[in-house]
Every structure is written in structure tokens, then in C-alpha cells.
Motif scaffolding. Sequence first.
Motif, PDB file in Angstrom:
ATOM      1  N   ARG A 400      -4.723  -8.792  -2.852  1.00  0.00           N
ATOM      2  CA  ARG A 400      -6.181  -8.854  -2.744  1.00  0.00           C
ATOM      3  C   ARG A 400      -6.874  -7.654  -3.375  1.00  0.00           C
ATOM      4  NH1 ARG A 400      -7.981 -12.542   0.821  1.00  0.00           N
ATOM      5  NH2 ARG A 400      -6.369 -13.672   1.984  1.00  0.00           N
ATOM      6  N   LEU A 401      -6.107  -6.617  -3.707  1.00  0.00           N
ATOM      7  CA  LEU A 401      -6.714  -5.342  -4.060  1.00  0.00           C
ATOM      8  C   LEU A 401      -7.035  -5.227  -5.546  1.00  0.00           C
ATOM      9  CD1 LEU A 401      -4.537  -2.878  -1.932  1.00  0.00           C
ATOM     10  CD2 LEU A 401      -6.765  -3.879  -1.357  1.00  0.00           C
ATOM     11  N   ARG A 402      -8.290  -4.932  -5.857  1.00  0.00           N
ATOM     12  CA  ARG A 402      -8.715  -4.559  -7.206  1.00  0.00           C
ATOM     13  C   ARG A 402      -8.435  -3.074  -7.425  1.00  0.00           C
ATOM     14  NH1 ARG A 402     -10.163  -7.764 -11.154  1.00  0.00           N
ATOM     15  NH2 ARG A 402     -11.855  -8.753  -9.974  1.00  0.00           N
ATOM     16  N   GLY A 403      -8.587  -2.307  -6.354  1.00  0.00           N
ATOM     17  CA  GLY A 403      -8.360  -0.872  -6.423  1.00  0.00           C
ATOM     18  C   GLY A 403      -8.480  -0.273  -5.039  1.00  0.00           C
ATOM     19  N   ARG A 411      -4.553  10.609   3.946  1.00  0.00           N
ATOM     20  CA  ARG A 411      -4.649   9.647   2.847  1.00  0.00           C
ATOM     21  C   ARG A 411      -3.348   9.550   2.052  1.00  0.00           C
ATOM     22  NH1 ARG A 411      -6.920  14.320   1.867  1.00  0.00           N
ATOM     23  NH2 ARG A 411      -6.365  15.436  -0.038  1.00  0.00           N
ATOM     24  N   ALA A 412      -2.554  10.624   2.033  1.00  0.00           N
ATOM     25  CA  ALA A 412      -1.303  10.602   1.262  1.00  0.00           C
ATOM     26  C   ALA A 412      -0.352   9.522   1.768  1.00  0.00           C
ATOM     27  CB  ALA A 412      -0.626  11.970   1.328  1.00  0.00           C
ATOM     28  N   LEU A 413      -0.377   9.235   3.064  1.00  0.00           N
ATOM     29  CA  LEU A 413       0.496   8.201   3.617  1.00  0.00           C
ATOM     30  C   LEU A 413       0.146   6.833   3.032  1.00  0.00           C
ATOM     31  CD1 LEU A 413       0.501   9.302   7.374  1.00  0.00           C
ATOM     32  CD2 LEU A 413       2.298   9.680   5.678  1.00  0.00           C
ATOM     33  N   ILE A 414      -1.154   6.574   2.869  1.00  0.00           N
ATOM     34  CA  ILE A 414      -1.589   5.309   2.276  1.00  0.00           C
ATOM     35  C   ILE A 414      -1.271   5.298   0.792  1.00  0.00           C
ATOM     36  CG2 ILE A 414      -3.527   3.730   1.961  1.00  0.00           C
ATOM     37  CD1 ILE A 414      -4.882   5.070   4.357  1.00  0.00           C
ATOM     38  N   ALA A 415      -1.480   6.424   0.131  1.00  0.00           N
ATOM     39  CA  ALA A 415      -1.180   6.519  -1.301  1.00  0.00           C
ATOM     40  C   ALA A 415       0.294   6.236  -1.566  1.00  0.00           C
ATOM     41  CB  ALA A 415      -1.557   7.908  -1.817  1.00  0.00           C
ATOM     42  N   GLU A 416       1.162   6.764  -0.719  1.00  0.00           N
ATOM     43  CA  GLU A 416       2.597   6.543  -0.889  1.00  0.00           C
ATOM     44  C   GLU A 416       2.964   5.078  -0.684  1.00  0.00           C
ATOM     45  OE1 GLU A 416       4.108   9.285   1.945  1.00  0.00           O
ATOM     46  OE2 GLU A 416       3.506  11.059   0.774  1.00  0.00           O
ATOM     47  N   VAL A 425      -1.962  -1.378  -8.631  1.00  0.00           N
ATOM     48  CA  VAL A 425      -3.330  -1.203  -8.131  1.00  0.00           C
ATOM     49  C   VAL A 425      -3.805   0.209  -8.458  1.00  0.00           C
ATOM     50  CG1 VAL A 425      -4.782  -1.084  -6.063  1.00  0.00           C
ATOM     51  CG2 VAL A 425      -3.065  -2.896  -6.292  1.00  0.00           C
ATOM     52  N   PRO A 426      -4.941   0.358  -9.163  1.00  0.00           N
ATOM     53  CA  PRO A 426      -5.454   1.712  -9.436  1.00  0.00           C
ATOM     54  C   PRO A 426      -5.921   2.389  -8.156  1.00  0.00           C
ATOM     55  CG  PRO A 426      -6.987   0.035 -10.230  1.00  0.00           C
ATOM     56  CD  PRO A 426      -5.752  -0.692  -9.806  1.00  0.00           C
ATOM     57  N   VAL A 427      -5.506   3.644  -7.989  1.00  0.00           N
ATOM     58  CA  VAL A 427      -5.816   4.393  -6.770  1.00  0.00           C
ATOM     59  C   VAL A 427      -6.512   5.693  -7.149  1.00  0.00           C
ATOM     60  CG1 VAL A 427      -4.872   5.571  -4.750  1.00  0.00           C
ATOM     61  CG2 VAL A 427      -3.843   3.414  -5.540  1.00  0.00           C
ATOM     62  N   THR A 428      -7.615   5.970  -6.455  1.00  0.00           N
ATOM     63  CA  THR A 428      -8.294   7.255  -6.606  1.00  0.00           C
ATOM     64  C   THR A 428      -8.121   8.043  -5.321  1.00  0.00           C
ATOM     65  OG1 THR A 428      -9.950   6.328  -8.097  1.00  0.00           O
ATOM     66  CG2 THR A 428     -10.487   8.414  -7.014  1.00  0.00           C
TER      67      THR A 428
END
Length: 493
Positions: A400-403, A411-416, A425-428
Motif C-alpha cells: 500500500r505504501l507510496r513512501g 524511527r530507526a526501528l521502522i526504517a530497518e 519504498v522510498p523512505v525519508t
Amino acid sequence: MGSRQVTSWQDRNITVAGLGVSGISAARALAGLGAVVTVVDGGDSEGHRARAAELEAAGISVRLNDAETLPEGTELVVTSPGWKPDGPLFLAAAKAGVDVVGDVEIAWQLRETGAQRRAAASGEPRREPAPWLAITGTNGKTTTTQMLASILKAAGLKTAAVGNIGTPIIDVVTGEEEYDVLAVELSSYQLHWAPSVRAHSAAVLNLAPDHLDWHGSMEAYAADKGRIYEGNTVACVYNAADPATEKLVEEADVEEGCRAIGFTLGAPGPSMLGVVDGILVDRAFVENRQKNAQELAHVDDVNPPAPHNIANALAAAALARAFGVEPRAVRDGLRDFRPDAHRVAYVDEVDGVRYVDDSKATNTHAAEASLAAFEPVVWIAGGLAKGATFDELVQRSAKRLRGAVLIGADRALIAEALARHAPEVPVTDLDRTDTGAMLAAVREAARLAEPGDTVLLAPACASMDMFANYNKRGDAFADAVRELATGSAADTA
């Protein structure tokens, strides 16, 4: 397991743990019944001292800056919900053989007192205390309880949404208002400290890991949730999509004749509520439920009609129907219901992109339900993880994710998790925990989004690393969206 019923409060030495709303309510009610009350709290702020002064003026002792020592002579401890059961105060109580209960347990024990007081004041015959229709679950409790109250009101019943929301439940059961039935939201904390509560009917909406630092394990957390079914007389409502909730029904000790009632987003079987061709239907509280179904409402009567919210509506409808409410009242109550702020709340549309605030999604289960309602999504997430992991959430939601735009302490836990399960998925990663990060997050989400997308604040984390509470976080998101809209309008002027 049950708490010892107190037959007289006169001159009983009661210690109330916590100087919050529920603690103050319990202290005042018990002192009014003649108990000798001492309130203890570990805080000593200006606010604490002001509240203490008000109680002391009413003859209630308050001990600040010490929440660990059991006052001498204590015969019962009444705790606020969030106090951990392994705290020093409670260990001392256990050693002294003193019961510990919560404000919900006290409310349950004071229902008869309230009924007698109202009869004496009105000169009318005493009415039976209002039955409780009780709701718990990891997510959706407040919304479902409010939906239920709206349905009950549409049926012409005098009711209130109480427990973990609204007016303190002790104030309601002992107050002057006479109610026909109460819609009661109960947290796992409250259920842990309320062994004697016996609802007319109850629902467990869902179960997912949460508050495990408080309960100690998922098994203990589930067991406390399951207490809501104990002694039910008419219906135990469970989520057919969550087998753990049905297991709690199977393990519960209920009254003879109490029924297990499931709810599902699919077509319901007998003794269930579900959805058929966009219509909420009842195959539980109808004649010849093997063959018949009763239309209750349309999916579009649910606000918002996201899948998890339709499930909430079905659970509320099941409890209302268990209480004998007519189908028309279910429809009218759902139509009248307006969700609280920061719960899948539409904020605005800017340049063809919708912005939705679900700041209340403070754990992974809630965030997953929120993400399931939209596609494609630019997801704003992050905060305090509270020990949660995010792999399952990302795996189930990746398509479902565009980004994604990440803020907050963990936030690092989600980034990992995104890197492992959604590398495309592009991540900022904004690498910020200041309150101004929300405006930057919204602007970055707008950059990633395309017309027709939804930018969704569903943090999957608590807010306290950046904001006072999830309400403030949601307000910051809405403010940032409004600023974005103003800038967009200026650009096109």
C-alpha cells in the motif's frame, strides 16, 4: 477470582493510590460513605499540591512525594489504573494481606448504594442498578463504546459512555442520574484490578501485543482482557478474524444461557453479525438464525467506513442487539455517531492528495488497521516504540505504501523493517524529535505523494518523545496540513 465485597465503608481505612481523575473520584466517594481515606502519590508539583489542598479541605488526607509506603492501618488499597502491579506499595499490601482493587471495582460495588440513594432522593421505588455493556480490546475501544452509546440513545435509552472515557465511573453509578444501561470501556489495567465486575454482555474487539511491560507477558495481558467475559449473562461478543478473542470466550466462566456471538467483515454464519453486499446484517438475534438475517445498516452509515471501523460498528451493534435494541436504532445510532478527533480523521485535500490524521494509532495493530483503509499511502510514522517491533506491520502493509516519512526517537526501528521488507519504498528519515519536525514531515510527504494518494499520520508509536500526547501530535499534523494548503493556494494565485 473475586474481591471481598465491602458491606460497610464507615470508618474503614482506605488508601487511594494516585491523585488523578479516577483517584480523586474514588477518594471523594469513599470519604462520603464514612471511610477514612488517605491518598498517596509520588508527585509533588504545583498541580499535585493544588489537588491535595482541595481533598484535604474535604477531610481527606494526602501524602505527596511518597507512593511506595503503605500507610499504617490500611484495610484496602484502591489504585488508579496505570499503577504497575509489582510496585512497592502493592507488594507491601500483599505482604500485609490487604486487597488491592481499582476504581472500576469500587464502582461495581457501589452500584447498589447509588440505587438506594436515588430512590431515597426521589421518593420513587428503588430501581435495579443499570446493567453494563462492556468493551475492551487492544484498539477501537473508545470508538466502539461511543458507537454503542449512540445506538442506545437512538433506541430511547438513558445511557452514558463511561469507564476508560468520559465521567469517572464511580461518579456515574453513585450520582443523581438514573440510567437504563451503561456503555463501559475497560482497559486491561482496569480489568486487572476489577475481579468482581459481571457485565450483562461484553466484547473483546481484538488482541495484539501492547503494554507488555506492565502485564509481564502476552499471556497475562490476554488473561486480563478475558476477565471482561467473566459472569456475562447474555452475550460474549468476539472477533471472528481474531481467534484469540474467541479462545477467551471459550475459557470464560459465564452464566447459564450466555451465548458466544461473533462479528466478521464477511458474510456471517448463525450466531454472528457481518456484512453482505455492503449491508450490516444480524444472524444472531433473529428468529430461526439458521436461515434468516436482519438488515441493520449500510456500510455507508458508518463514519468513517474504513474496515476496522466497520468491525467496531458490528461489535457495538452486537452488544446493543444483545440488550434488545431494535434494528432501526442501530442504523440511526451509527448515522448519528461522530468519531473523536485524531481517529482516522480527514483533515484536508491539497493538490489532489488527501491528508488523514490517525495520531491515536499509537501501536502497530492500530497502525495496520489504519493503513488497510487507504491505498496508495505516504505514511508518516515514528515516536516511542514501547518495545514494539515493526516487521509484521511492514510486511502486511508494504504493497500500500507510496513512501514513508519517519520522525521520533525510535524511527530507526521502522526504517530497518522497511529496509528488510519493503526496500522499494522510498523512505525519508528526518532525524528529528522536535515538535517542528511535523511540518517538515508533511512537506516531505507532499513531495512523495501523487494525486489520488493519501498522506496518513499513523505513527504506530507513542507520542511523548516529541509531544505531550497524541492529541497534540495530531493537532501539529493538522496545523502543518493547513500551512501546506495555504502555501499551495498562494502558489497558484
